[in-house]
Design an enzyme around this catalytic site. Structure first.
Site, PDB file in Angstrom:
ATOM      1  N   GLU A 299      40.090  42.254  26.918  1.00  0.00           N
ATOM      2  CA  GLU A 299      39.867  42.829  28.249  1.00  0.00           C
ATOM      3  C   GLU A 299      40.753  44.043  28.482  1.00  0.00           C
ATOM      4  O   GLU A 299      41.637  44.022  29.339  1.00  0.00           O
ATOM      5  CB  GLU A 299      40.236  41.804  29.326  1.00  0.00           C
ATOM      6  CG  GLU A 299      39.295  40.667  29.446  1.00  0.00           C
ATOM      7  CD  GLU A 299      39.868  39.572  30.353  1.00  0.00           C
ATOM      8  OE1 GLU A 299      39.077  38.713  30.748  1.00  0.00           O
ATOM      9  OE2 GLU A 299      41.072  39.584  30.640  1.00  0.00           O
ATOM     10  N   GLY A 301      42.089  47.434  29.972  1.00  0.00           N
ATOM     11  CA  GLY A 301      41.889  48.232  31.188  1.00  0.00           C
ATOM     12  C   GLY A 301      42.514  49.594  30.994  1.00  0.00           C
ATOM     13  O   GLY A 301      41.844  50.589  30.707  1.00  0.00           O
ATOM     14  N   ARG A 302      43.874  49.609  31.069  1.00  0.00           N
ATOM     15  CA  ARG A 302      44.571  50.909  30.995  1.00  0.00           C
ATOM     16  C   ARG A 302      44.300  51.635  29.679  1.00  0.00           C
ATOM     17  O   ARG A 302      44.263  52.857  29.644  1.00  0.00           O
ATOM     18  CB  ARG A 302      46.065  50.742  31.255  1.00  0.00           C
ATOM     19  CG  ARG A 302      46.905  50.357  30.082  1.00  0.00           C
ATOM     20  CD  ARG A 302      48.333  50.054  30.468  1.00  0.00           C
ATOM     21  NE  ARG A 302      48.358  48.918  31.354  1.00  0.00           N
ATOM     22  CZ  ARG A 302      49.025  48.891  32.508  1.00  0.00           C
ATOM     23  NH1 ARG A 302      49.736  49.917  32.896  1.00  0.00           N
ATOM     24  NH2 ARG A 302      48.991  47.815  33.262  1.00  0.00           N
ATOM     25  N   ARG A 339      52.219  53.419  41.483  1.00  0.00           N
ATOM     26  CA  ARG A 339      52.948  52.787  40.372  1.00  0.00           C
ATOM     27  C   ARG A 339      54.423  53.195  40.272  1.00  0.00           C
ATOM     28  O   ARG A 339      55.280  52.343  40.041  1.00  0.00           O
ATOM     29  CB  ARG A 339      52.212  53.013  39.050  1.00  0.00           C
ATOM     30  CG  ARG A 339      50.832  52.313  39.034  1.00  0.00           C
ATOM     31  CD  ARG A 339      50.165  52.381  37.675  1.00  0.00           C
ATOM     32  NE  ARG A 339      50.818  51.571  36.685  1.00  0.00           N
ATOM     33  CZ  ARG A 339      51.595  52.034  35.719  1.00  0.00           C
ATOM     34  NH1 ARG A 339      51.784  53.331  35.582  1.00  0.00           N
ATOM     35  NH2 ARG A 339      52.164  51.218  34.865  1.00  0.00           N
ATOM     36  N   CYS A 370      55.719  59.197  54.110  1.00  0.00           N
ATOM     37  CA  CYS A 370      56.940  59.042  54.881  1.00  0.00           C
ATOM     38  C   CYS A 370      57.735  57.837  54.377  1.00  0.00           C
ATOM     39  O   CYS A 370      57.849  56.816  55.062  1.00  0.00           O
ATOM     40  CB  CYS A 370      56.546  58.868  56.343  1.00  0.00           C
ATOM     41  SG  CYS A 370      57.799  59.481  57.411  1.00  0.00           S
ATOM     42  N   GLU A 371      58.206  57.930  53.157  1.00  0.00           N
ATOM     43  CA  GLU A 371      58.966  56.867  52.477  1.00  0.00           C
ATOM     44  C   GLU A 371      59.901  57.554  51.501  1.00  0.00           C
ATOM     45  O   GLU A 371      59.434  58.352  50.674  1.00  0.00           O
ATOM     46  CB  GLU A 371      58.036  55.994  51.612  1.00  0.00           C
ATOM     47  CG  GLU A 371      57.162  55.015  52.321  1.00  0.00           C
ATOM     48  CD  GLU A 371      57.907  53.789  52.819  1.00  0.00           C
ATOM     49  OE1 GLU A 371      58.878  53.384  52.179  1.00  0.00           O
ATOM     50  OE2 GLU A 371      57.517  53.280  53.876  1.00  0.00           O
ATOM     51  N   TYR A 399      44.962  52.261  37.373  1.00  0.00           N
ATOM     52  CA  TYR A 399      45.673  51.742  38.535  1.00  0.00           C
ATOM     53  C   TYR A 399      46.184  52.857  39.455  1.00  0.00           C
ATOM     54  O   TYR A 399      47.237  52.739  40.067  1.00  0.00           O
ATOM     55  CB  TYR A 399      46.823  50.799  38.099  1.00  0.00           C
ATOM     56  CG  TYR A 399      46.337  49.717  37.158  1.00  0.00           C
ATOM     57  CD1 TYR A 399      45.614  48.640  37.644  1.00  0.00           C
ATOM     58  CD2 TYR A 399      46.535  49.810  35.775  1.00  0.00           C
ATOM     59  CE1 TYR A 399      45.121  47.666  36.781  1.00  0.00           C
ATOM     60  CE2 TYR A 399      46.040  48.847  34.912  1.00  0.00           C
ATOM     61  CZ  TYR A 399      45.338  47.778  35.416  1.00  0.00           C
ATOM     62  OH  TYR A 399      44.840  46.825  34.567  1.00  0.00           O
TER      63      TYR A 399
HETATM   64  N1  PLP Z   1      42.842  40.945  32.068  1.00  0.00           N
HETATM   65  C1  PLP Z   1      43.588  40.394  33.031  1.00  0.00           C
HETATM   66  C2  PLP Z   1      43.369  38.961  33.350  1.00  0.00           C
HETATM   67  C3  PLP Z   1      44.534  41.135  33.728  1.00  0.00           C
HETATM   68  O1  PLP Z   1      45.269  40.569  34.693  1.00  0.00           O
HETATM   69  C4  PLP Z   1      44.695  42.511  33.411  1.00  0.00           C
HETATM   70  C5  PLP Z   1      45.656  43.351  34.123  1.00  0.00           C
HETATM   71  O2  PLP Z   1      46.370  42.977  34.993  1.00  0.00           O
HETATM   72  C6  PLP Z   1      43.888  43.062  32.400  1.00  0.00           C
HETATM   73  C7  PLP Z   1      42.983  42.253  31.745  1.00  0.00           C
HETATM   74  C8  PLP Z   1      43.985  44.502  32.019  1.00  0.00           C
HETATM   75  O3  PLP Z   1      45.253  44.841  31.593  1.00  0.00           O
HETATM   76  P1  PLP Z   1      45.529  46.314  31.038  1.00  0.00           P
HETATM   77  O4  PLP Z   1      45.013  47.255  32.053  1.00  0.00           O
HETATM   78  O5  PLP Z   1      47.009  46.377  30.897  1.00  0.00           O
HETATM   79  O6  PLP Z   1      44.797  46.413  29.741  1.00  0.00           O
END
Ligand code: PLP
Length: 446
Positions: A299, A301-302, A339, A370-371, A399
């Site tokens: 899975e 994402g980043r 982030r 404003c932080e 993100y």
């Molecule tokens: N899968 C799960 C269950 C997650 O919680 C996350 C990120 O929080 C990801 C996949 C994706 O992680 P990344 O973006 O670091 O690959």
């Protein structure tokens, strides 16, 4: 301020170059042109790089004897256009809310390839998932298991589930730690026996097909050892559960977390290195434990969208504190990239309208919220900065937009896709009028 020559420029990702005007160019499009056309702050995505990363993942696992699934973790960044693009790339999708599911379905993403995550899926969200006939639900806790059982029984509908395990292994960048009792809001923990109970109970439910296990051990991981450790642990338990109650591990989902380069300090592994080690471990433990080879799901994402994204800002005011530092403020900040404030995350950047210079000075990039904590980058070396310059912050694709807010009533920036010299507005900038769509004038009777 110190002035110095020969700054080492950040390593640019994908199709990012510097053109003969000394401007940053992304996907063959001049970033200054983009900033002027769409205004700033602006998220720019190099979509060729997104596709390249997806292909690297698919390719990396292609030698595996069983099926593999690369499920893009859409929490990193989602948009209708991105989902439409992904639908053509034969990947799966991980969603974590009814909202992400809604957008994916609207985009025409094949629902049988959608996996639904989350530690507090509501009754309504589960109904939406079942109505959409999604591919699988990753069950996080006993309350959810009960709700799924009730709903599937009521509607006489079968659903595939993975059981999310908190394996007692946590990985961060270069190391992983093992803990006996995993104290996390996510998943069923192994040490207390809840994971075993969950698998056993889920298997006994009439409309639920337990297809396997899931674990996600962290983010920005630059090592393979954490994945290897989690595979060992999950497969050993699978063997035990097979002997005890015929559990059949058809799918092993090892989550995301593959590291990327935010700054030159980060040295991510090639995706194929993770894949080789994951496949090798799964095969090794299958053999040792006498288990059938499971499918492998990941899975990311980043690692799909992070380096493909660049945020363009316009430089506004500056403030120099003699002998201390120079603050350069830009027209965005924590509202479009939380982030740095949230996790002390590090980024780097360049002046998009004058990348190379003879001399560079050190400045710190402040956001406009404003932080005091709204600082994007400390001690960044840039050419002499002037009001109206464009700052490009690199590797902001993950993100950023997905965690953006309207703090201080800052409208969310637009998102532009670029590829092969063409640009496409994927998400328009919010307008002040958009705020009014949600607002009610106070009623005279109230
Ligand atoms: N899968 C799960 C269950 C997650 O919680 C996350 C990120 O929080 C990801 C996949 C994706 O992680 P990344 O973006 O670091 O690959």
């Amino acid at each position: 301020m110190d002035q110095f020559k020969n700054k080492q420029l950040p390593e640019f990702s994908g199709n990012t170059t510097i053109n003969d005007k000394n401007h940053l160019e992304i996907g063959g499009v001049d970033s200054v042109y983009l900033a002027e056309k769409y205004s700033t702050p602006l998220y720019v995505y190099d979509t060729a790089l997104i596709k390249e990363r997806l292909n690297e993942f698919k390719e990396a696992f292609s030698s595996y004897e069983k099926e593999t699934q690369v499920a893009y973790a859409s929490k990193a960044f989602s948009s209708l256009a991105l989902y439409q693009m992904l639908a053509k790339e034969s990947v799966s999708l991980d969603v974590v809310s009814g909202g992400e599911l809604f957008l994916a379905v609207k985009a025409g993403f094949p629902s049988e390839k959608i996996h639904f995550h989350g530690n507090n899926k509501s009754h309504q969200e589960l109904v939406e998932a079942l109505n959409a006939d999604i591919g699988c639900i990753v069950v996080d806790n006993f309350t959810e298991l009960d709700m799924i059982n009730q709903l599937t029984t009521l509607h006489q509908k079968r659903i595939n589930v993975l059981i999310r395990i908190t394996p007692g292994i946590e990985a961060h960048t270069h190391e992983y730690i093992t803990t006996g009792q995993e104290d996390s809001k996510f998943g069923f923990d192994l040490a207390s026996g809840q994971a075993k109970e969950a698998v056993k109970e889920a298997q006994s439910l009439k409309y639920i097909d337990v297809i396997g296990l899931h674990a996600h051990i962290g983010s920005q991981i630059f090592e393979t050892t954490g994945y290897e450790a989690v595979i060992e642990r999950l497969m050993q338990h699978s063997k035990e559960w097979q002997d005890l109650f015929n559990f059949d591990l058809k799918v092993l989902n090892v989550g995301g977390g593959f590291g990327i380069r935010y700054t030159n300090e980060d040295a991510p592994l090639p995706i194929k290195d993770y894949a080789i080690s994951i496949m090798r471990s799964v095969k090794q433990y299958s053999k040792e434990l006498g288990l059938e080879l499971p499918e492998i799901w990941v899975e990311p994402g980043r690692s799909i969208v992070g380096e493909a994204g660049t945020t363009l800002y316009t430089v506004g005011t500056q403030k120099t504190i003699p002998e201390v530092r120079k603050y350069v403020s830009v027209d965005g900040g924590m509202a479009d990239n939380i982030r740095p404030a949230l996790y002390d995350a590090k980024y780097t950047g360049v002046l998009a309208n004058k990348v190379y210079a003879q001399y560079y000075t050190k400045v710190s990039i402040a956001g406009k919220a404003c932080e005091s904590g709204d600082m994007l980058i400390w001690d960044l070396s840039l050419p002499e900065v002037e009001q109206g310059d464009y700052l490009a912050v690199l590797s902001t694709g993950a993100y950023g937009y997905s965690m953006a807010s309207n703090y201080n009533r800052l409208p969310r920036p637009a998102v532009v896709f670029v590829e092969d010299g063409k640009d496409f507005l994927a998400i328009r900038r919010e307008r002040y009028e958009d705020f009014l769509n949600l607002e009610q004038s106070v009623d005279s009777k109230y």
